[in-house]
Design a protein around this motif. Sequence first.
Motif: not given
Length: 475
Positions: A191-203
Amino acid sequence: MKKRVLLVDDEPRVRASLKTVLEPTYEVFEAADAAEGLRMFKHDAPDLVLLDVILPGADGLSALQTMRTENRAVPVIMLTGTKSVKTAVDAMKLGAADYLSKPFDVEELQIVIERTLGKQELEQEVRQLRAQVVQRYAFHNLIGKSPAMQEIYAKIEQVADSRTTVLVTGESGTGKELAAKAIHYNSSRRDRPFVALNCAALPETLIESELFGHEKGAFTGAVAQRPGRIETAQNGTLFLDEIGELPPPLQVKLLRFLQEQRIERVGGRESIPVNVRVLAATHVDLKQAMASGRFREDLFYRLNVVELSLPPLRERREDILPLAQLFLAELAQNRARLSPAAAQLLERHSWPGNIRELRNVITRAVLLASGGVIQRRHLHLDVDAGDRRPAAAPTSPPSRPRSHANTAPVAPVTDPPTAATTLSDAMREVERARILETLERYGGNQTRAARELGIARGTLVARLTAYGVIRPRKS
């Protein structure tokens, strides 16, 4: 259908006036005391309650407590003739949605009721969506009957409800983020957030701020304080995709966060405590990256407490058709189906792009087949180029059958010949395929597709209508 409002007040005049005001919009039920109000609350299923604080017998605050115990989803607005701040505070602490003092303005009451019901609908929608997401990632709904995937599901079930960091490895397109979501939504953090970050997508210049957040004025363009992905995932799960692409300086900061469960925003000095579970994924060999100095050994062992290694689709061919049928059901609402030849081609292809490639192929095929039977030609797959398995033996018959001659070559299933026997029919088929492929590439945007094709949007619509892809407008 009108919303149902339960009005609990011991003053007949108040009930009469409120009923007159509310009845054009709502279905109103009346109760003169707490006991009757609680009985109607249980049996008449109101959408909202207007509850007087001062009532004969049990008071309104006691009734509010009971109502919140019975059904917390039904909002209760408290009404009272006193203007005691303490009474209002007590009511809000017990779970009242709002509080109005008598005499109250009719317009204000209507606004408060509309706002409260609107909030209730949003909360109900959020609960339903959350339940749907949890159901989607329930173990019995995960697609994959192969032994390899059954082992993966068993391991997910073992680690889901712990704080252990998990490293998900596998080729691109094997479903690493889906595995991470399955872990999250089968845990107590669902019931808490699932937060994703693609480490290859940002400079590199942006990823630190994106991960840790920044303070106002930390750099040019930082006009306000902004929390990062780690803070956003508080009490939930942070999924770091393509962790092997994280720059070395940020690997040090991530390691410190994993060790201390505290962060500092860019440009800040405050140490902020966080409670976040970290899941990471990569398609590269992190051991090779460590050997070449591109990935820290201590960070690897901090992340790789449990490893989930997802097999490529070519190693679990028994899952290909079930996955294809799932995508068909999602894309075509069960109207499209695979021909035997198309199904055989899907099973024979080596799928270098794995599940992502399969989904894209099915998406294109549904468009090209216009929701009908998907034939081999709609898949646009070259088995000879894509199949990495050894070539079949020569088909000349042996002089004498062997005892294990159960391996005689079977002629491939082919689709029936198309009706495009004339040049004009063939050109029409080519044009249709080209239009649908372009439309798919632009996500169904007709204006952009027409621009790419070098025709007017009206011409494109006319072609789609002629091909039966869209229905003609009624005059």
